[in-house]
Each structure stands twice: as structure tokens, then as C-alpha cells.
Design a protein around this motif. Structure first.
Motif, PDB file in Angstrom:
ATOM      1  N   ALA A  13       0.585  -1.111  -0.008  1.00 46.60           N
ATOM      2  CA  ALA A  13       0.257  -0.055   0.024  1.00 46.60           C
ATOM      3  C   ALA A  13       0.893   1.080  -0.137  1.00 46.60           C
ATOM      4  N   VAL A  14       1.863   0.968   0.733  1.00 51.48           N
ATOM      5  CA  VAL A  14       2.166   2.518   0.945  1.00 51.48           C
ATOM      6  C   VAL A  14       3.255   2.985  -0.058  1.00 51.48           C
ATOM      7  N   GLN A  15       4.210   1.802  -1.460  1.00 51.16           N
ATOM      8  CA  GLN A  15       5.017   2.072  -1.989  1.00 51.16           C
ATOM      9  C   GLN A  15       4.076   1.903  -3.570  1.00 51.16           C
ATOM     10  N   ASN A  16       2.784   1.422  -3.373  1.00 50.01           N
ATOM     11  CA  ASN A  16       1.897   1.982  -3.881  1.00 50.01           C
ATOM     12  C   ASN A  16       0.750   3.626  -4.513  1.00 50.01           C
ATOM     13  N   GLY A  17       0.721   4.195  -3.145  1.00 46.04           N
ATOM     14  CA  GLY A  17       0.833   5.772  -2.878  1.00 46.04           C
ATOM     15  C   GLY A  17       1.581   6.407  -2.794  1.00 46.04           C
ATOM     16  N   ALA A  18       2.863   5.741  -2.603  1.00 46.16           N
ATOM     17  CA  ALA A  18       4.193   6.752  -3.008  1.00 46.16           C
ATOM     18  C   ALA A  18       4.546   7.009  -4.323  1.00 46.16           C
ATOM     19  N   SER A  19       4.269   6.024  -5.071  1.00 53.59           N
ATOM     20  CA  SER A  19       4.731   5.823  -6.497  1.00 53.59           C
ATOM     21  C   SER A  19       3.942   6.940  -7.674  1.00 53.59           C
ATOM     22  N   VAL A  20       2.447   6.964  -6.935  1.00 54.75           N
ATOM     23  CA  VAL A  20       1.125   8.010  -7.794  1.00 54.75           C
ATOM     24  C   VAL A  20       1.526   9.187  -7.282  1.00 54.75           C
TER      25      VAL A  20
END
Length: 171
Positions: free
Chosen positions: A115-122
Motif C-alpha cells: 500500500a505504501v509503495q503504490n500510494g507513494a509511487s502515484v
């Protein structure tokens, strides 16, 4: 701060009822709450964004510090939230392990990491995916350096973050 903060977080919403319940729960109650999960997600995503901007942008714009230096400076300015997030994450993972063993702990950690990686990547993509990437990077770094990306009363989840700090200080 522990490096695992770079990979913590999922974007969860917190309800006022959950927050109120968390404030009155006995100390031996479960540490897990929607409000603290959301706060952890917010902090972790922000922390990851700072690290990723550092990794992708510092050398591109000719700045000598490392991404770790950029993250450390940001964490120092947001130390009370970093400490609270770390304390909550430790409690959250310990509870998962107590209830389901190492497999449950690993599952919770993987969910948070994803979740962190996906949100931050956006967010990072939105900030830096421009034809003039060096200029976009300068702007992103300027936001971080100036404190505009720090946690403050203007932050969307400020109340929940403050509640997580209060919870952590009470432990």
C-alpha cells in the motif's frame, strides 16, 4: 529512524467513532485502530515519497546529499510523528504475530509495504513525470526542503496523527 518506515503505509480512512474509541481504550486493549492505521499510512507514504524523490532527483539536479540524508532531515523535522509511527508499527506487528504467528506478521507487513509503495509511487509520478524532469525535481525538492511537505495543522490527517502521537506517548 528505522528504515522500515520507508515502506509502511496503506491509505485507509478513519472514522470519528473509531478515533473516539481509541482514545478511551484501556492500555491492555488491542493497539490496532482504523485511525492509527490511517495515520501510519499517511506518515509512511510521506516518508516514502521523500526517499523516492531523493533517489530520483538529488543527483539529477546536482545536489550532493544522499537520499538517506534527505529522509533523515525530513524525519528530524517530523520526529514526533516518526517516533509514534514506529511505535505503532511495532505494536501492530507484535499483535499480528501474537494472533497468527510469523505468517500473520509477514502478511500484515506485506499489505502495508504494498500500500505504501503504490500510494507513494502515484505521488512521485505526479510530481516528477514532466517533460522537464530536472525542473520538476527542483520543485519537488523545494517543497520538501521548505517544510511544505512536513506534518502541520494544515495536513489532511493532522488530528489523527496527533492522536497517534498521544497514544504512543502513553505507552
Amino acid at each position: 529512524m528505522k528504515t522500515r518506515l520507508l515502506v509502511l503505509v496503506c491509505v485507509l480512512s478513519a472514522s470519528a467513532a473509531t478515533w473516539a474509541t481509541a482514545q478511551t481504550a484501556p492500555l491492555n486493549a488491542s493497539p490496532t485502530s482504523e485511525s492509527r492505521d490511517a495515520s501510519l499510512a499517511y506518515f509512511g507514504t510521506s516518508n516514502f515519497v521523500v526517499g523516492r524523490i531523493g533517489r530520483d532527483c538529488l543527483s539529477l539536479v546536482g545536489r550532493p546529499e544522499s537520499p538517506q540524508d534527505l529522509v533523515a532531515a525530513w524525519q528530524q523535522r517530523n520526529a514526533r510523528y516518526a517516533l509514534a509511527a514506529d511505535k505503532y508499527m511495532e505494536a501492530r506487528l507484535a499483535e499480528a504475530e501474537a494472533n497468527g504467528g510469523k505468517a500473520k506478521r509477514d502478511s500484515v507487513m506485506q499489505e502495508l509495504n504494498t500500500a505504501v509503495q503504490n500510494g507513494a509511487s502515484v505521488i512521485v509520478k505526479r510530481w516528477t513525470n514532466h517533460p522537464d524532469k530536472p525542473e520538476a525535481c527542483k520543485k519537488a525538492l523545494s517543497l520538501i526542503d521548505s517544510g511544505a511537505f512536513d506534518i502541520s495543522p494544515k495536513s489532511p490527517m493532522f488530528g489523527e496523527l496527533e492522536a497517534m502521537v498521544s497514544w504512543a506517548e502513553g505507552r
